[in-house]
Design a protein around this motif. Sequence first.
Motif, PDB file in Angstrom:
ATOM      1  N   THR A 164      16.353 -35.722  23.206  1.00  0.00           N
ATOM      2  CA  THR A 164      17.048 -35.424  21.960  1.00  0.00           C
ATOM      3  C   THR A 164      17.124 -36.648  21.066  1.00  0.00           C
ATOM      4  OG1 THR A 164      18.369 -33.742  23.087  1.00  0.00           O
ATOM      5  CG2 THR A 164      19.189 -34.521  20.978  1.00  0.00           C
ATOM      6  N   GLY A 165      16.702 -36.489  19.826  1.00  0.00           N
ATOM      7  CA  GLY A 165      16.806 -37.553  18.842  1.00  0.00           C
ATOM      8  C   GLY A 165      18.200 -37.603  18.235  1.00  0.00           C
ATOM      9  N   ALA A 166      18.604 -38.784  17.797  1.00  0.00           N
ATOM     10  CA  ALA A 166      19.896 -38.971  17.134  1.00  0.00           C
ATOM     11  C   ALA A 166      19.680 -38.941  15.628  1.00  0.00           C
ATOM     12  CB  ALA A 166      20.528 -40.293  17.565  1.00  0.00           C
ATOM     13  N   LEU A 167      20.328 -37.997  14.961  1.00  0.00           N
ATOM     14  CA  LEU A 167      20.128 -37.798  13.524  1.00  0.00           C
ATOM     15  C   LEU A 167      21.366 -38.276  12.773  1.00  0.00           C
ATOM     16  CD1 LEU A 167      18.615 -34.679  11.814  1.00  0.00           C
ATOM     17  CD2 LEU A 167      20.837 -35.512  11.060  1.00  0.00           C
ATOM     18  N   TYR A 168      21.133 -39.052  11.716  1.00  0.00           N
ATOM     19  CA  TYR A 168      22.218 -39.609  10.920  1.00  0.00           C
ATOM     20  C   TYR A 168      21.988 -39.301   9.447  1.00  0.00           C
ATOM     21  CZ  TYR A 168      23.117 -42.547  15.043  1.00  0.00           C
ATOM     22  OH  TYR A 168      23.388 -43.000  16.305  1.00  0.00           O
ATOM     23  N   SER A 169      23.036 -38.829   8.773  1.00  0.00           N
ATOM     24  CA  SER A 169      22.961 -38.628   7.328  1.00  0.00           C
ATOM     25  C   SER A 169      24.356 -38.357   6.796  1.00  0.00           C
ATOM     26  CB  SER A 169      22.036 -37.445   6.989  1.00  0.00           C
ATOM     27  OG  SER A 169      21.942 -37.264   5.587  1.00  0.00           O
ATOM     28  N   ASP A 170      24.597 -38.780   5.572  1.00  0.00           N
ATOM     29  CA  ASP A 170      25.840 -38.433   4.881  1.00  0.00           C
ATOM     30  C   ASP A 170      25.703 -37.140   4.096  1.00  0.00           C
ATOM     31  OD1 ASP A 170      27.487 -40.645   5.631  1.00  0.00           O
ATOM     32  OD2 ASP A 170      26.358 -41.921   4.259  1.00  0.00           O
ATOM     33  N   GLY A 219      10.798 -26.361  18.199  1.00  0.00           N
ATOM     34  CA  GLY A 219      10.794 -26.617  19.631  1.00  0.00           C
ATOM     35  C   GLY A 219      11.156 -28.040  20.003  1.00  0.00           C
ATOM     36  N   GLU A 220      11.637 -28.808  19.034  1.00  0.00           N
ATOM     37  CA  GLU A 220      12.108 -30.164  19.311  1.00  0.00           C
ATOM     38  C   GLU A 220      13.636 -30.162  19.342  1.00  0.00           C
ATOM     39  OE1 GLU A 220       8.353 -32.642  17.462  1.00  0.00           O
ATOM     40  OE2 GLU A 220      10.002 -32.152  16.102  1.00  0.00           O
ATOM     41  N   SER A 221      14.231 -31.319  19.588  1.00  0.00           N
ATOM     42  CA  SER A 221      15.681 -31.369  19.741  1.00  0.00           C
ATOM     43  C   SER A 221      16.244 -32.615  19.061  1.00  0.00           C
ATOM     44  CB  SER A 221      16.058 -31.394  21.233  1.00  0.00           C
ATOM     45  OG  SER A 221      17.456 -31.509  21.406  1.00  0.00           O
ATOM     46  N   ALA A 222      17.338 -32.424  18.306  1.00  0.00           N
ATOM     47  CA  ALA A 222      18.058 -33.544  17.688  1.00  0.00           C
ATOM     48  C   ALA A 222      19.530 -33.174  17.608  1.00  0.00           C
ATOM     49  CB  ALA A 222      17.496 -33.862  16.307  1.00  0.00           C
ATOM     50  N   TRP A 223      20.352 -34.210  17.517  1.00  0.00           N
ATOM     51  CA  TRP A 223      21.794 -34.001  17.435  1.00  0.00           C
ATOM     52  C   TRP A 223      22.347 -34.931  16.359  1.00  0.00           C
ATOM     53  CZ3 TRP A 223      24.639 -30.268  19.630  1.00  0.00           C
ATOM     54  CH2 TRP A 223      26.027 -30.381  19.572  1.00  0.00           C
ATOM     55  N   ARG A 224      23.195 -34.367  15.488  1.00  0.00           N
ATOM     56  CA  ARG A 224      23.755 -35.187  14.414  1.00  0.00           C
ATOM     57  C   ARG A 224      24.841 -36.105  14.955  1.00  0.00           C
ATOM     58  NH1 ARG A 224      26.378 -33.164   8.646  1.00  0.00           N
ATOM     59  NH2 ARG A 224      26.373 -35.230   7.649  1.00  0.00           N
ATOM     60  N   MET A 225      24.755 -37.375  14.551  1.00  0.00           N
ATOM     61  CA  MET A 225      25.690 -38.400  14.977  1.00  0.00           C
ATOM     62  C   MET A 225      26.469 -38.913  13.771  1.00  0.00           C
ATOM     63  SD  MET A 225      25.221 -38.848  18.306  1.00  0.00           S
ATOM     64  CE  MET A 225      25.513 -40.546  18.838  1.00  0.00           C
ATOM     65  N   PRO A 226      27.623 -39.554  14.010  1.00  0.00           N
ATOM     66  CA  PRO A 226      28.467 -39.990  12.883  1.00  0.00           C
ATOM     67  C   PRO A 226      27.997 -41.297  12.258  1.00  0.00           C
ATOM     68  CG  PRO A 226      29.506 -40.565  14.957  1.00  0.00           C
ATOM     69  CD  PRO A 226      28.273 -39.769  15.318  1.00  0.00           C
ATOM     70  N   LEU A 227      28.369 -41.486  11.000  1.00  0.00           N
ATOM     71  CA  LEU A 227      28.166 -42.751  10.282  1.00  0.00           C
ATOM     72  C   LEU A 227      29.541 -43.251   9.830  1.00  0.00           C
ATOM     73  CD1 LEU A 227      25.025 -41.907   8.127  1.00  0.00           C
ATOM     74  CD2 LEU A 227      25.194 -43.773   9.786  1.00  0.00           C
ATOM     75  N   PRO A 228      30.346 -43.775  10.757  1.00  0.00           N
ATOM     76  CA  PRO A 228      31.733 -44.156  10.422  1.00  0.00           C
ATOM     77  C   PRO A 228      31.790 -45.402   9.539  1.00  0.00           C
ATOM     78  CG  PRO A 228      31.214 -44.743  12.684  1.00  0.00           C
ATOM     79  CD  PRO A 228      30.033 -43.992  12.172  1.00  0.00           C
ATOM     80  N   ASN A 229      32.412 -45.272   8.395  1.00  0.00           N
ATOM     81  CA  ASN A 229      32.456 -46.396   7.449  1.00  0.00           C
ATOM     82  C   ASN A 229      33.271 -47.574   7.968  1.00  0.00           C
ATOM     83  OD1 ASN A 229      30.842 -45.324   5.339  1.00  0.00           O
ATOM     84  ND2 ASN A 229      32.524 -43.992   4.712  1.00  0.00           N
ATOM     85  N   ASP A 282      16.796 -41.648  15.042  1.00  0.00           N
ATOM     86  CA  ASP A 282      16.473 -42.565  16.137  1.00  0.00           C
ATOM     87  C   ASP A 282      15.843 -41.718  17.238  1.00  0.00           C
ATOM     88  OD1 ASP A 282      16.429 -44.375  18.245  1.00  0.00           O
ATOM     89  OD2 ASP A 282      18.427 -45.181  17.819  1.00  0.00           O
ATOM     90  N   MET A 283      14.519 -41.847  17.393  1.00  0.00           N
ATOM     91  CA  MET A 283      13.794 -40.941  18.303  1.00  0.00           C
ATOM     92  C   MET A 283      13.103 -41.712  19.422  1.00  0.00           C
ATOM     93  SD  MET A 283      10.623 -41.743  16.847  1.00  0.00           S
ATOM     94  CE  MET A 283       9.389 -40.497  17.065  1.00  0.00           C
ATOM     95  N   SER A 284      13.720 -42.784  19.852  1.00  0.00           N
ATOM     96  CA  SER A 284      13.119 -43.599  20.903  1.00  0.00           C
ATOM     97  C   SER A 284      12.949 -42.808  22.196  1.00  0.00           C
ATOM     98  CB  SER A 284      13.983 -44.829  21.166  1.00  0.00           C
ATOM     99  OG  SER A 284      13.401 -45.654  22.146  1.00  0.00           O
ATOM    100  N   ALA A 285      14.006 -42.129  22.635  1.00  0.00           N
ATOM    101  CA  ALA A 285      13.945 -41.422  23.917  1.00  0.00           C
ATOM    102  C   ALA A 285      12.964 -40.245  23.896  1.00  0.00           C
ATOM    103  CB  ALA A 285      15.342 -40.963  24.319  1.00  0.00           C
ATOM    104  N   PRO A 286      13.046 -39.323  22.927  1.00  0.00           N
ATOM    105  CA  PRO A 286      12.152 -38.154  22.995  1.00  0.00           C
ATOM    106  C   PRO A 286      10.713 -38.436  22.603  1.00  0.00           C
ATOM    107  CG  PRO A 286      13.537 -37.997  21.049  1.00  0.00           C
ATOM    108  CD  PRO A 286      14.040 -39.167  21.845  1.00  0.00           C
TER     109      PRO A 286
END
Length: 488
Positions: free
Chosen positions: A377-383, A399-409, A454-458
């Motif tokens: 699973t890739g880590a997806l970041y966006s505001d 058929g791919e996988s990603a999960w939205r992650m936070p961008l804490p100010n 960030d798609m290092s793992a997948p």
Amino acid sequence: MLAIRLTAEPERLDTLVLPVRPGVADDASAEPVPTGVTPPDGIVDEVAALIPVTRFAGRAGDLHTQWRPGGTPRRLLLLGIGDADEAAWRRGGAALVRAVKDETHVTLSLPEGIASDAVRGLVEGLLLGSYRFRLGADPDAPALTDVDLAVADPEAYEQAVTVAQTTARMTRLARDLTNMPSSVKNPQWFVEQVAEAVADLPGLTLRVREPEQLAAEGFGGILAVGGGSASGPRLIELDWNPPQADTHVALVGKGITFDTGGISIKPVPAMKLMRKDMAGAAAVVAATLGAASLRLPVRVTTLAPLAENMVSGAAFRPGDIVRHYGGMTSETTNSDAEGRLVLADALAYAVREIKPDLLIDLATLTGANAVALGTRTGALYSDNDQLAEDLLTAIRAAGESAWRMPLPNDYVEHLGSDLADLHSAPTQGGGSVLAALYLREFTGELGERWLHIDMSAPSWCERDDAELTKGATGWGVRGLLRWLATLD
């Protein structure tokens, strides 16, 4: 790649594949699916008799082979299609192509009224599951060269097959680029592969900046990271600009063709697979080539900063100050956090010079990606909520996988430096999050229309699994193409 043909009148039935679906909730028995092209006499009854004897469940990717010496077909395969959606057919196609690699030709009879997206998934599964990468002799190379898809109305599925073939071909290209050992793959080699692909596709323009141009224009991050190598850095700018395009997307991909970690050198186990550190560049280049192949009505400008992060007397040092394109500076206390330095240059250039409507970057950026989300699973970041949702939807459908992650100010203060505008590699934890926040600092007025993955793992797979094969996965190509096709 395999030759895949739609036909209403299959000519070869030596090896015949028939789809089987699971039984309903109150009935454990699977059942054959009515197909658009009638199988030989007696085959349907034979399949119905086989299912309870073999306890065939019909789950997606399940397979059973029945040999029939002297009969037609001489080999009958039951293929489980599970829910019969695109994902199930993709898994089924990959399982099938691995099971029949000793055959040269296979005919698969498709269900009546099968959905176009199911055919797309099937073809992608066949083509991606059959992928292999070797530089030496391959005594176990599959014999399979042809697959016929028997369907009552072949013309109804021609577009789905074309899209699937293009998507798979570009995913395979990204896998080839990423799998190539770095003894061959340096920045100039990568440029040559792109130039060769562009030559076959009208409407694309390619510009390559070599070290002299990078220095003259102020791409300090790319130059710093590539400075320790005998193979100088490059910056690819690839543009697909169809006349009917109303939306302009800039794609940026990290292209570190090998990463020793620099002076902050990696241990050997962490270094040996660092030929994959340019998987982001491979994905965005392949997606752009795919957009041109499919003549998608969206403008795509792709930037691929390419460098080898090596150890030498010319390598940049921990504690150096790097001046990026546009003038912002970074304190670089860890030379193994090099990917964000080259991306920063490319993002700043995109904002100042390309001025797209949307800005997307893909990068094998941090090991923290795998710690947080595992290996698939890739880590997806966006505001931008809409952009994030649209891209996540496309990634999952592909058929791919990603999960939205936070961008804490409130984490931004960790990027502070006593010497420079930014600290490129803070040590407070949350490595993938802080890397994303660092990149956001270079997006300027496009910050609200930017997305980072960030798609290092997948980007890498340790074993064959469904349509993935051991090695580079080509992650991102399918999702990006699916998303680009929704834009106009």
